[in-house]
Design an enzyme around this catalytic site. Structure first.
Site, mmCIF file in Angstrom:
data_model
loop_
_atom_site.group_PDB
_atom_site.id
_atom_site.type_symbol
_atom_site.label_atom_id
_atom_site.label_comp_id
_atom_site.label_asym_id
_atom_site.label_seq_id
_atom_site.Cartn_x
_atom_site.Cartn_y
_atom_site.Cartn_z
ATOM 1 N N THR A 16 0.865 -1.177 -0.114
ATOM 2 C CA THR A 16 -0.113 -0.046 0.003
ATOM 3 C C THR A 16 0.910 1.333 0.126
ATOM 4 O O THR A 16 0.440 2.160 -0.450
ATOM 5 C CB THR A 16 -0.948 0.051 1.183
ATOM 6 O OG1 THR A 16 -0.180 0.171 2.432
ATOM 7 C CG2 THR A 16 -1.741 -1.178 1.213
ATOM 8 N N LEU A 97 19.148 -5.060 5.699
ATOM 9 C CA LEU A 97 20.182 -4.967 4.712
ATOM 10 C C LEU A 97 21.627 -4.582 5.570
ATOM 11 O O LEU A 97 21.384 -3.964 6.632
ATOM 12 C CB LEU A 97 19.959 -3.479 3.851
ATOM 13 C CG LEU A 97 18.750 -3.790 2.861
ATOM 14 C CD1 LEU A 97 18.587 -2.462 2.286
ATOM 15 C CD2 LEU A 97 19.120 -4.898 1.888
ATOM 16 N N HIS A 113 8.539 3.542 8.759
ATOM 17 C CA HIS A 113 8.328 2.815 9.968
ATOM 18 C C HIS A 113 7.373 3.250 10.601
ATOM 19 O O HIS A 113 6.810 4.316 10.700
ATOM 20 C CB HIS A 113 9.570 2.886 10.791
ATOM 21 C CG HIS A 113 9.554 2.186 12.166
ATOM 22 N ND1 HIS A 113 9.840 0.809 12.101
ATOM 23 C CD2 HIS A 113 9.018 2.426 13.626
ATOM 24 C CE1 HIS A 113 9.435 0.172 13.509
ATOM 25 N NE2 HIS A 113 9.097 1.248 14.150
ATOM 26 N N ASP A 154 16.485 0.855 12.099
ATOM 27 C CA ASP A 154 15.608 2.193 12.479
ATOM 28 C C ASP A 154 16.481 3.325 13.061
ATOM 29 O O ASP A 154 15.842 4.044 13.896
ATOM 30 C CB ASP A 154 14.403 1.760 13.304
ATOM 31 C CG ASP A 154 13.625 0.724 12.589
ATOM 32 O OD1 ASP A 154 13.446 0.807 11.604
ATOM 33 O OD2 ASP A 154 12.949 -0.220 13.074
HETATM 34 C C1 GAR Z 1 3.874 -0.650 6.656
HETATM 35 O O1 GAR Z 1 2.843 -0.410 7.965
HETATM 36 C C2 GAR Z 1 5.237 -0.336 6.952
HETATM 37 O O2 GAR Z 1 5.365 0.766 7.615
HETATM 38 C C3 GAR Z 1 5.822 -1.459 7.654
HETATM 39 O O3 GAR Z 1 5.045 -2.727 7.015
HETATM 40 C C4 GAR Z 1 3.982 -2.219 6.628
HETATM 41 C C5 GAR Z 1 3.889 -2.322 4.996
HETATM 42 O O4 GAR Z 1 2.698 -2.343 4.338
HETATM 43 N N1 GAR Z 1 7.177 -1.499 7.584
HETATM 44 C C6 GAR Z 1 7.885 -2.052 8.635
HETATM 45 O O5 GAR Z 1 7.460 -2.441 9.592
HETATM 46 C C7 GAR Z 1 9.407 -1.826 8.389
HETATM 47 N N2 GAR Z 1 10.121 -1.792 9.358
HETATM 48 P P1 GAR Z 1 2.500 -2.241 2.972
HETATM 49 O O6 GAR Z 1 3.198 -3.422 2.203
HETATM 50 O O7 GAR Z 1 1.102 -2.003 2.533
HETATM 51 O O8 GAR Z 1 3.214 -0.959 2.310
#
Ligand code: GAR
Length: 200
Positions: A16, A97, A113, A154
């Site tokens: 998304t 990474l 994040h 992070d």
């Molecule tokens: C999002 O909430 C993003 O911030 C999080 O995973 C989700 C992915 O959703 N990312 C992390 O937690 C990375 N540390 P998406 O695939 O629908 O964009």
């Protein structure tokens, strides 16, 4: 006007945030950079379909198949070179990474994040985990952070943050959706535009 910077978006799941970037590109909010590659960490990421629907090149680097972190990152580097990438955006990318990789891209890798760093971040804090932790802690405000990626999970310089209120009865899934809608999908495209424009 200079040529838009070539952006690779790294994804692992639903995509998304990738969609928000594509929408921002189509509406002109993102114009100093152009998404030319979507790279997924597994072949079943729905984000790959979103890229294909918009005519964006896709690639998969699957650590499980490649066998090691070195082989995984070498595969990624081959794709980045093949597409002359200037800027990398981690948009729901669930793999870490290494320092060997991130040191080659100083202030050229951006991550979103789903919490207000330094809260609910670091190792293991991805996907739903930051939202579960925020609800367990009982905080009343959470949000999202866009930051540069360095060797500390992070831990890189913060580019943008937006706060989101927690509401009575929130579940991790409900909170995750609100943080995406009210914060991530707004600040990520703006931050990517800001960084791409600063590189021009
Ligand atoms: C999002 O909430 C993003 O911030 C999080 O995973 C989700 C992915 O959703 N990312 C992390 O937690 C990375 N540390 P998406 O695939 O629908 O964009």
């Amino acid at each position: 006007m200079s040529t838009p910077k070539k952006i690779a978006v790294f994804v692992s799941g639903g995509g998304t945030n990738l969609q928000a970037l594509i929408d921002a590109q189509e509406s002109g909010i993102l114009h100093s950079g152009k998404i030319v590659l979507v790279l997924a960490s597994n072949p079943t990421a729905y984000a790959l379909e979103r890229a294909k629907n918009h005519g964006i090149a896709t690639a998969v680097a699957w650590k499980k198949e490649l066998g090691s972190q070195e082989a995984f990152e070498a595969a990624i580097e081959r794709e980045l070179a093949a597409h002359n990438i200037d800027l990398i955006v981690l948009a729901g990318f669930m793999n870490i990474l290494s320092a060997a990789f991130t040191s080659k891209w100083p202030e050229r890798i951006i991550n979103v994040h789903p919490a207000l760093i330094p809260s609910f971040c670091g190792k293991g804090m991805y996907g739903l985990a930051p939202h579960i932790a925020a609800l367990e802690m009982g905080v009343k405000v959470t949000g999202a952070t866009v930051h540069f990626v360095n060797e500390i999970p992070d831990g890189g310089k913060i580019i943008a943050q937006k706060a989101v209120y927690i509401e009575e009865g929130d579940t991790p899934e409900v909170l995750q959706r609100r943080v995406m809608e009210q914060a991530e999908w707004i600040i990520l495209p703006r931050a990517v535009e800001q960084v791409a424009a600063s590189m021009a």
